[in-house]
Motif scaffolding. Structure first.
Motif, PDB file in Angstrom:
ATOM      1  N   ARG A 201     -82.282 100.295  38.424  1.00  0.00           N
ATOM      2  CA  ARG A 201     -81.661  99.243  36.975  1.00  0.00           C
ATOM      3  C   ARG A 201     -80.723  99.105  36.973  1.00  0.00           C
ATOM      4  N   ILE A 202     -79.533  99.656  37.098  1.00  0.00           N
ATOM      5  CA  ILE A 202     -77.472  99.060  36.787  1.00  0.00           C
ATOM      6  C   ILE A 202     -77.454  98.236  37.654  1.00  0.00           C
ATOM      7  N   SER A 203     -78.201  97.462  38.681  1.00  0.00           N
ATOM      8  CA  SER A 203     -78.198  97.049  39.455  1.00  0.00           C
ATOM      9  C   SER A 203     -78.707  95.497  38.839  1.00  0.00           C
ATOM     10  N   ARG A 204     -80.392  95.596  38.246  1.00  0.00           N
ATOM     11  CA  ARG A 204     -80.782  95.145  37.455  1.00  0.00           C
ATOM     12  C   ARG A 204     -80.029  94.159  36.213  1.00  0.00           C
ATOM     13  N   SER A 205     -79.475  95.385  35.151  1.00  0.00           N
ATOM     14  CA  SER A 205     -79.042  95.008  34.092  1.00  0.00           C
ATOM     15  C   SER A 205     -77.181  94.134  34.512  1.00  0.00           C
ATOM     16  N   ALA A 206     -77.027  94.226  35.364  1.00  0.00           N
ATOM     17  CA  ALA A 206     -76.208  93.297  35.940  1.00  0.00           C
ATOM     18  C   ALA A 206     -76.475  92.404  36.363  1.00  0.00           C
ATOM     19  N   MET A 207     -77.165  92.287  37.120  1.00  0.00           N
ATOM     20  CA  MET A 207     -77.593  90.586  37.998  1.00  0.00           C
ATOM     21  C   MET A 207     -78.401  90.254  36.459  1.00  0.00           C
ATOM     22  N   LEU A 208     -78.507  90.300  35.163  1.00  0.00           N
ATOM     23  CA  LEU A 208     -79.420  89.646  34.428  1.00  0.00           C
ATOM     24  C   LEU A 208     -77.611  89.013  33.846  1.00  0.00           C
ATOM     25  N   ASP A 209     -76.880  89.429  33.441  1.00  0.00           N
ATOM     26  CA  ASP A 209     -75.838  89.609  33.147  1.00  0.00           C
ATOM     27  C   ASP A 209     -74.919  88.373  33.282  1.00  0.00           C
ATOM     28  N   VAL A 210     -74.600  88.258  34.909  1.00  0.00           N
ATOM     29  CA  VAL A 210     -73.927  87.417  35.875  1.00  0.00           C
ATOM     30  C   VAL A 210     -74.210  86.309  36.242  1.00  0.00           C
ATOM     31  N   LEU A 211     -76.708  86.177  35.856  1.00  0.00           N
ATOM     32  CA  LEU A 211     -77.110  85.082  36.140  1.00  0.00           C
ATOM     33  C   LEU A 211     -76.819  84.060  34.907  1.00  0.00           C
ATOM     34  N   SER A 212     -76.047  85.065  33.606  1.00  0.00           N
ATOM     35  CA  SER A 212     -75.859  83.998  33.134  1.00  0.00           C
ATOM     36  C   SER A 212     -74.747  82.899  32.184  1.00  0.00           C
ATOM     37  N   ASP A 213     -74.159  83.117  33.464  1.00  0.00           N
ATOM     38  CA  ASP A 213     -72.609  83.051  33.206  1.00  0.00           C
ATOM     39  C   ASP A 213     -72.171  81.835  33.858  1.00  0.00           C
ATOM     40  N   ASP A 214     -71.231  81.096  33.618  1.00  0.00           N
ATOM     41  CA  ASP A 214     -71.225  79.907  33.252  1.00  0.00           C
ATOM     42  C   ASP A 214     -70.892  79.211  35.144  1.00  0.00           C
ATOM     43  N   TYR A 215     -70.007  80.152  36.083  1.00  0.00           N
ATOM     44  CA  TYR A 215     -69.731  80.052  36.948  1.00  0.00           C
ATOM     45  C   TYR A 215     -71.473  79.936  37.823  1.00  0.00           C
ATOM     46  N   VAL A 216     -72.121  80.808  37.063  1.00  0.00           N
ATOM     47  CA  VAL A 216     -74.207  80.658  38.496  1.00  0.00           C
ATOM     48  C   VAL A 216     -74.285  79.213  37.411  1.00  0.00           C
TER      49      VAL A 216
END
Length: 320
Positions: A201-216
């Motif tokens: 659950r933690i890694s899913r939430s963190a990945m969703l936040d990171v995947l929307s960042d500009d550098y991605v």
């Protein structure tokens, strides 16, 4: 004074506070070492005999005198003598700790090897059926107590395959690796099951936040393969919450998984603390709690230092 030095200077203060709390708390439990050791026969003791035993165990003195005497011993590396085992408390703790350490490490490996890929998988398939299936699995894992998982595993093995897991003994890893893994794998899976759900659950939430960042988005626009974007660019920055959770959980595991060790009859640190409390073994309880508190602080310090490695933007503050 740098961050590491400041943290290390807080260790003695925290240990002093923990020592006071555990010293007082164990003495608030009804009964004493004499009654716990002798049981109903303690009622047959004469006042002279009880006074002699109280003097022998050092519980006849005022509590402040007892604490000061014990604290002086701790500063010299002497945690006291266990009334149950008749040996130094530190020696018993170090004898039981390898099992608990191995169980904690194996549980962490199970949790991370299952939970991290599952969380990444769910995040990359957000709001799809596969994502929903992973989230349901994680919720079931988090809501199921460890002792229920352990009992279900034992029942499935005994009723389904006619075998029982090896319980009640511990063979060191370097003595007989296969026998050791046979003894430890099921307790590790039992402990790792709930933790794997939390990591998912933690890694899913963190990945969703990171995947929307500009550098991605920039990496994707440059033609970086999807796998490279996820595992090389996004995942390292999504690991901060996972590392935090892992550090806290690992600290708790080093304190001993009491229920799991009890179910599988493993002679670990958690079971040792439980037995010591039931027997009013003051020296052993106090020594175990201090040892656990020290391990917890070391793990938290290592987690803080790991933040800098995972994310170079993080800088641990330094006093000017």
């Amino acid at each position: 004074m740098n961050y590491l030095t400041r943290r290390l200077l807080t260790f003695p203060l925290v240990m002093l506070g923990v020592s006071i709390l555990v010293f007082v708390a164990i003495r608030l439990v009804p009964g004493d070492a004499i009654t716990a050791m002798l049981g109903t026969e303690a009622g047959l003791l004469t006042p002279t005999q009880r006074a002699a035993l109280s003097a022998y165990f050092g519980i006849d003195k005022p509590i402040l005198v007892q604490y000061w005497s014990w604290l002086l011993g701790v500063l010299q590396g002497d945690l006291g003598i266990s009334v149950i085992h008749g040996k130094p408390a530190l020696a018993i703790i170090l004898e039981r700790f390898p099992l608990t350490l191995q169980l904690a490490l194996m549980s962490m490996c199970v949790a991370l090897l299952v939970g991290l890929p599952a969380g990444v998988f769910a995040a990359t398939r957000n709001e799809k059926m596969s994502d929903l299936a992973v989230r349901i699995f994680a919720m079931i894992g988090q809501s199921t107590p460890n002792f229920v998982v352990g009992l279900l595993i034992i029942y499935a093995l005994s009723a389904g395959f006619g075998i029982l897991p090896t319980m009640g003994e511990f063979t060191p890893l370097f003595t007989d690796p296969l026998r050791n893994l046979g003894q430890m794998i099921l307790p590790a899976v039992t402990l790792g099951f709930a933790f794997a759900s939390s990591v998912t659950r933690i890694s899913r939430s963190a990945m969703l936040d990171v995947l929307s960042d500009d550098y991605v988005r920039t990496a994707r626009s440059k033609g970086v393969p999807k796998r490279g974007v996820i595992w090389r660019h996004a995942l390292p920055n999504a690991l901060i919450p996972v590392v935090t959770l892992s550090g806290v959980e690992f600290g708790y595991l080093l304190g001993g998984a009491v229920l799991v060790e009890q179910i599988y009859a493993l002679p670990g640190l958690g079971r040792l603390v439980l037995e010591a409390i039931l027997q009013r073994d003051y020296a052993l309880v106090q020594g175990c709690v201090l040892f656990i508190a020290f391990n917890f602080m070391v793990v938290n310090l290592l987690v803080d230092l790991a933040y800098v490695t995972l994310d170079p933007r993080i800088r641990l503050g330094e006093s000017k």
